[in-house]
Scaffold this active site. Structure first.
Site, mmCIF file in Angstrom:
data_model
loop_
_atom_site.group_PDB
_atom_site.id
_atom_site.type_symbol
_atom_site.label_atom_id
_atom_site.label_comp_id
_atom_site.label_asym_id
_atom_site.label_seq_id
_atom_site.Cartn_x
_atom_site.Cartn_y
_atom_site.Cartn_z
ATOM 1 N N PHE A 141 1.000 -1.130 -0.069
ATOM 2 C CA PHE A 141 0.093 0.021 0.213
ATOM 3 C C PHE A 141 0.869 1.341 0.030
ATOM 4 O O PHE A 141 0.508 1.959 -0.538
ATOM 5 C CB PHE A 141 -0.983 -0.084 1.221
ATOM 6 C CG PHE A 141 -2.171 1.015 1.194
ATOM 7 C CD1 PHE A 141 -3.337 0.687 0.422
ATOM 8 C CD2 PHE A 141 -2.095 2.273 1.494
ATOM 9 C CE1 PHE A 141 -4.308 1.576 0.259
ATOM 10 C CE2 PHE A 141 -3.117 3.124 1.416
ATOM 11 C CZ PHE A 141 -4.111 2.777 0.801
ATOM 12 N N GLU A 142 2.098 1.308 0.789
ATOM 13 C CA GLU A 142 3.022 2.347 0.780
ATOM 14 C C GLU A 142 4.218 1.906 1.037
ATOM 15 O O GLU A 142 4.711 0.688 1.411
ATOM 16 C CB GLU A 142 2.495 3.269 1.663
ATOM 17 C CG GLU A 142 1.330 4.046 1.398
ATOM 18 C CD GLU A 142 0.828 5.026 2.569
ATOM 19 O OE1 GLU A 142 0.165 5.947 2.335
ATOM 20 O OE2 GLU A 142 1.098 4.255 3.658
ATOM 21 N N SER A 143 5.437 2.617 0.535
ATOM 22 C CA SER A 143 6.813 2.232 0.713
ATOM 23 C C SER A 143 7.562 3.303 1.175
ATOM 24 O O SER A 143 6.907 4.400 0.801
ATOM 25 C CB SER A 143 7.457 1.644 -0.680
ATOM 26 O OG SER A 143 7.094 0.316 -0.981
#
Length: 298
Positions: free
Chosen positions: A53-55
């Site tokens: 979903f995010e890095s």
């Protein structure tokens, strides 16, 4: 704490699950503890490749860390679960044990594009840490916001009549939309709500069942539902405190992710300091899942 650098021959990253006490639940995250030399374009392409979903990409900056966060579409100015997950990875690495055997507490200063945040961490057991985020200043709209239940597939009868819809700022501006029991299961976004939220001074929306302490959040186009939204949890904490649902110093658990099959738990609390300053905390467990290395960069 000194943290080891990039391995020769590639850029290393860590896969963690945030706001869950066990792996393969909560909100997954890729943490790059040494992203020095990577451009923003490269970071964005890596995030699209890994499809968490995010890095989050970290660069050491004196006693703190510069951080950039990307989802699969773009860079985001602020996000809760990435900084909590990143701090727990830094704690594990600082102890010299990537498997999570570091003892003691950690305090981490993370510089995001729009604000600097503090995260405290502690080890729970092997492979599991706990992080608590201080997101910084909180602000509210002065008055209740018009309700837009229909934009989320709901009717006015689905709204909690005992609480107002209100925009709260704690890094990002969320419309907190209170709903009655059962409404979360029916809620959905069928058309992009960005313009509707902008007219209210909000960037995103968070639907909250205050009685059940559970929420839901989607990208504004409704195509992707978030598993656990730390930035929104900070807004929820301040909102509930302001409306008498969360006492000063009281800790409560906010649930999210049930409808994605990845149940998550975020601990929220509020403390009022001198001059009425509202201090919000958002915490949760972080499970260390694995490590990887990118041998080829975009």
């Amino acid at each position: 704490m000194a943290v080891g650098g990039r391995n020769v021959g590639g850029v290393r990253y860590h896969h963690v699950d945030v706001f869950s006490s066990v792996a393969y639940s909560g909100n997954s995250l890729a943490v790059f503890p040494d992203a020095a030399g990577l451009t923003g374009l490269q970071m964005g392409r890596v995030a699209k490749e890994l499809r968490h979903f995010e890095s989050i990409f970290l660069i050491r900056d004196g006693e703190g860390w510069q951080a950039r966060v990307f989802d699969v579409h773009e860079e985001v100015r602020f996000a809760g679960h990435p900084v909590v997950g990143a701090a727990c990875v830094l704690h594990a690495l600082a102890a010299g044990h990537g498997d999570g055997d570091g003892d003691g507490d950690g305090d981490w200063t993370i510089h995001l594009p729009d604000r600097t945040v503090q995260v405290s961490t502690c080890r729970i057991d092997t492979g599991r840490f706990h992080g608590v985020l201080d997101p910084g200043p909180v602000a509210f709209t002065d008055t209740a916001t018009p309700r837009i239940a229909h934009r989320f597939g709901l009717t006015e009868d689905d709204l909690d009549q005992g609480l107002p819809a209100q925009v709260v700022f704690a890094g990002l501006r969320y419309l907190v939309l209170p709903v009655r029991g059962g409404a979360l299961a029916r809620a959905r976004i069928t058309a992009d709500v960005t313009a509707d939220l902008a007219t209210l001074g909000a960037e995103y929306a968070y639907l909250l069942d205050a009685a059940a302490m559970e929420g839901r959040h989607w990208n504004n186009d409704g195509l992707v539902e978030d598993v656990a939204t730390g930035s929104a949890a900070a807004c929820v904490a301040a909102y509930l405190h302001r409306h008498g649902r969360l006492a000063d110093g009281q800790a409560a658990t906010l649930h999210q992710g049930r409808f994605t099959g990845r149940p998550s738990e975020m601990t929220i609390s509020v403390a009022v300091g001198e001059g009425g300053t509202v201090g919000v905390r958002v915490g949760g467990d972080v499970a260390l899942v694995g490590e990887g290395r990118l041998d080829v960069l975009p």
